[in-house]
Design a protein around this motif. Structure first.
Motif, PDB file in Angstrom:
ATOM      1  N   ALA A 172       0.834  -1.207   0.000  1.00 44.92           N
ATOM      2  CA  ALA A 172       0.000   0.000   0.000  1.00 44.92           C
ATOM      3  C   ALA A 172       0.868   1.255   0.000  1.00 44.92           C
ATOM      4  O   ALA A 172       0.570   2.221  -0.707  1.00 44.92           O
ATOM      5  CB  ALA A 172      -0.939  -0.010   1.208  1.00 44.92           C
ATOM      6  N   LEU A 173       1.959   1.253   0.747  1.00 47.78           N
ATOM      7  CA  LEU A 173       2.854   2.410   0.780  1.00 47.78           C
ATOM      8  C   LEU A 173       3.550   2.623  -0.564  1.00 47.78           C
ATOM      9  O   LEU A 173       3.775   3.764  -0.962  1.00 47.78           O
ATOM     10  CB  LEU A 173       3.885   2.263   1.901  1.00 47.78           C
ATOM     11  N   ARG A 174       3.880   1.536  -1.256  1.00 48.33           N
ATOM     12  CA  ARG A 174       4.474   1.694  -2.597  1.00 48.33           C
ATOM     13  C   ARG A 174       3.503   2.409  -3.530  1.00 48.33           C
ATOM     14  O   ARG A 174       3.907   3.203  -4.375  1.00 48.33           O
ATOM     15  CB  ARG A 174       4.895   0.336  -3.177  1.00 48.33           C
ATOM     16  N   PHE A 175       2.211   2.165  -3.373  1.00 47.22           N
ATOM     17  CA  PHE A 175       1.212   2.833  -4.208  1.00 47.22           C
ATOM     18  C   PHE A 175       1.008   4.285  -3.755  1.00 47.22           C
ATOM     19  O   PHE A 175       1.175   5.211  -4.538  1.00 47.22           O
ATOM     20  CB  PHE A 175      -0.123   2.076  -4.169  1.00 47.22           C
ATOM     21  N   TYR A 176       0.634   4.482  -2.494  1.00 42.48           N
ATOM     22  CA  TYR A 176       0.285   5.828  -2.036  1.00 42.48           C
ATOM     23  C   TYR A 176       1.492   6.770  -1.987  1.00 42.48           C
ATOM     24  O   TYR A 176       1.356   7.958  -2.274  1.00 42.48           O
ATOM     25  CB  TYR A 176      -0.449   5.774  -0.695  1.00 42.48           C
ATOM     26  N   CYS A 177       2.661   6.261  -1.640  1.00 40.87           N
ATOM     27  CA  CYS A 177       3.865   7.105  -1.586  1.00 40.87           C
ATOM     28  C   CYS A 177       4.650   7.031  -2.892  1.00 40.87           C
ATOM     29  O   CYS A 177       5.000   8.065  -3.460  1.00 40.87           O
ATOM     30  CB  CYS A 177       4.749   6.698  -0.414  1.00 40.87           C
ATOM     31  N   GLY A 178       4.906   5.824  -3.380  1.00 41.41           N
ATOM     32  CA  GLY A 178       5.718   5.661  -4.585  1.00 41.41           C
ATOM     33  C   GLY A 178       5.032   6.137  -5.844  1.00 41.41           C
ATOM     34  O   GLY A 178       5.621   6.846  -6.654  1.00 41.41           O
ATOM     35  N   PHE A 208       2.548  10.700  -1.905  1.00 40.15           N
ATOM     36  CA  PHE A 208       2.346  11.109  -0.519  1.00 40.15           C
ATOM     37  C   PHE A 208       3.603  10.805   0.287  1.00 40.15           C
ATOM     38  O   PHE A 208       4.414   9.969  -0.102  1.00 40.15           O
ATOM     39  CB  PHE A 208       1.136  10.387   0.091  1.00 40.15           C
ATOM     40  N   GLU A 209       3.753  11.473   1.423  1.00 39.04           N
ATOM     41  CA  GLU A 209       4.913  11.258   2.290  1.00 39.04           C
ATOM     42  C   GLU A 209       4.469  10.608   3.592  1.00 39.04           C
ATOM     43  O   GLU A 209       3.400  10.938   4.131  1.00 39.04           O
ATOM     44  CB  GLU A 209       5.595  12.586   2.598  1.00 39.04           C
ATOM     45  N   ILE A 210       5.289   9.687   4.106  1.00 38.72           N
ATOM     46  CA  ILE A 210       4.983   9.042   5.386  1.00 38.72           C
ATOM     47  C   ILE A 210       5.228  10.048   6.505  1.00 38.72           C
ATOM     48  O   ILE A 210       6.293  10.653   6.584  1.00 38.72           O
ATOM     49  CB  ILE A 210       5.856   7.791   5.608  1.00 38.72           C
ATOM     50  N   THR A 211       4.231  10.239   7.357  1.00 33.96           N
ATOM     51  CA  THR A 211       4.407  11.114   8.516  1.00 33.96           C
ATOM     52  C   THR A 211       4.670  10.302   9.778  1.00 33.96           C
ATOM     53  O   THR A 211       5.322  10.787  10.693  1.00 33.96           O
ATOM     54  CB  THR A 211       3.187  12.038   8.735  1.00 33.96           C
ATOM     55  N   GLN A 212       4.135   9.080   9.822  1.00 34.18           N
ATOM     56  CA  GLN A 212       4.398   8.202  10.965  1.00 34.18           C
ATOM     57  C   GLN A 212       4.109   6.770  10.561  1.00 34.18           C
ATOM     58  O   GLN A 212       3.192   6.494   9.782  1.00 34.18           O
ATOM     59  CB  GLN A 212       3.523   8.595  12.156  1.00 34.18           C
ATOM     60  N   GLN A 239       2.287  -2.666  10.848  1.00 33.38           N
ATOM     61  CA  GLN A 239       0.847  -2.655  11.094  1.00 33.38           C
ATOM     62  C   GLN A 239       0.108  -1.428  10.601  1.00 33.38           C
ATOM     63  O   GLN A 239      -1.053  -1.524  10.234  1.00 33.38           O
ATOM     64  CB  GLN A 239       0.577  -2.830  12.583  1.00 33.38           C
ATOM     65  N   ALA A 240       0.746  -0.261  10.612  1.00 39.39           N
ATOM     66  CA  ALA A 240       0.023   0.953  10.239  1.00 39.39           C
ATOM     67  C   ALA A 240       0.996   2.046   9.821  1.00 39.39           C
ATOM     68  O   ALA A 240       2.159   2.054  10.228  1.00 39.39           O
ATOM     69  CB  ALA A 240      -0.837   1.451  11.404  1.00 39.39           C
ATOM     70  N   ALA A 241       0.487   2.956   9.014  1.00 37.50           N
ATOM     71  CA  ALA A 241       1.255   4.123   8.604  1.00 37.50           C
ATOM     72  C   ALA A 241       0.275   5.245   8.284  1.00 37.50           C
ATOM     73  O   ALA A 241      -0.886   5.003   7.919  1.00 37.50           O
ATOM     74  CB  ALA A 241       2.124   3.816   7.391  1.00 37.50           C
ATOM     75  N   PHE A 242       0.772   6.470   8.432  1.00 37.94           N
ATOM     76  CA  PHE A 242      -0.008   7.648   8.103  1.00 37.94           C
ATOM     77  C   PHE A 242       0.764   8.435   7.054  1.00 37.94           C
ATOM     78  O   PHE A 242       1.973   8.630   7.185  1.00 37.94           O
ATOM     79  CB  PHE A 242      -0.253   8.496   9.352  1.00 37.94           C
ATOM     80  N   VAL A 243       0.071   8.856   5.996  1.00 40.75           N
ATOM     81  CA  VAL A 243       0.716   9.572   4.899  1.00 40.75           C
ATOM     82  C   VAL A 243      -0.021  10.882   4.647  1.00 40.75           C
ATOM     83  O   VAL A 243      -1.215  11.015   4.940  1.00 40.75           O
ATOM     84  CB  VAL A 243       0.791   8.710   3.614  1.00 40.75           C
ATOM     85  N   SER A 244       0.734  11.858   4.110  1.00 39.20           N
ATOM     86  CA  SER A 244       0.120  13.160   3.886  1.00 39.20           C
ATOM     87  C   SER A 244       0.767  13.878   2.722  1.00 39.20           C
ATOM     88  O   SER A 244       1.795  13.462   2.202  1.00 39.20           O
ATOM     89  CB  SER A 244       0.239  14.027   5.141  1.00 39.20           C
ATOM     90  N   ALA A 245       0.155  14.987   2.373  1.00 37.58           N
ATOM     91  CA  ALA A 245       0.702  15.940   1.406  1.00 37.58           C
ATOM     92  C   ALA A 245       0.903  17.255   2.143  1.00 37.58           C
ATOM     93  O   ALA A 245       0.055  17.654   2.948  1.00 37.58           O
ATOM     94  CB  ALA A 245      -0.254  16.127   0.233  1.00 37.58           C
TER      95      ALA A 245
END
Length: 180
Positions: free
Chosen positions: A28-34, A38-42, A47-53
């Motif tokens: 999921a991070l490869r899609f939303y960030c890559g 979006f950038e990972i904020t935490q 188990q979990a990650a938060f992403v933002s612009a």
């Protein structure tokens, strides 16, 4: 519902974030960030990650708390139709389209709704994702009586890509325009 008892919601209320259950956090991070940028904020391990612009605490939460290794819901079930990500300009949407195409992510549809232009696709967990920009309100189509008159027409992807002067031709889209 009787709206005379309850006033409408404050016009400054906004949707702050969406939190998605995913089967594989790294995927999921490869899609939303890559792909989307979006950038990972935490991050909380696997188990979990938060992403933002733009430095916001998070626009999208991703977790595997109840969904590690799970599958998407079957067709015909209820749930999230799509997450809509609003881009500030047509050019920013064109940059997003270029990123999606370069990553080989297929589009489910692309539409001009009069008030907005939108791209429709799916994330790796089969969640619907809409990438769009809004035209300025003074350009929104209206009826002679002044009511909003949204519509759905095919979006010219090659014309959109010209916003970033990309030589790559836009692919065929699986389906026609998506409805609002």
């Amino acid at each position: 519902m009787d709206t005379t008892k309850h006033p409408p919601v404050d016009p400054q209320v906004r949707i702050g974030h969406v939190h998605l259950k995913v089967a594989d956090l790294d995927r999921a991070l490869r899609f939303y960030c890559g792909v989307l940028g979006f950038e990972i904020t935490q991050r909380y391990g696997s188990q979990a990650a938060f992403v933002s612009a733009g430095g916001y605490h998070h626009h999208i939460g991703l977790n595997t708390w109840e969904s590690q290794g799970g599958s998407p819901p079957p067709p015909g079930s209820t749930g999230l139709y799509h997450t809509a990500i609003l881009y500030p300009t047509r050019r920013a949407l064109a940059v997003a389209l270029r990123r999606v195409l370069e990553a080989g992510v297929p589009l489910d549809g692309a539409a001009d709704h009069g008030v907005s232009e939108a791209l429709y696709l799916r994330d790796p967990d089969d969640n619907g994702v809409e990438l769009y920009w809004d035209r300025p309100p003074e350009q929104w189509p209206r009826t002679p009586a002044g009511e909003l008159a949204m519509f759905t027409r095919r979006l010219d992807l090659n014309g959109l890509l010209k916003e970033v002067e990309v030589a790559t031709a836009a692919p065929n889209v699986k389906d026609g325009p998506k409805d609002l």
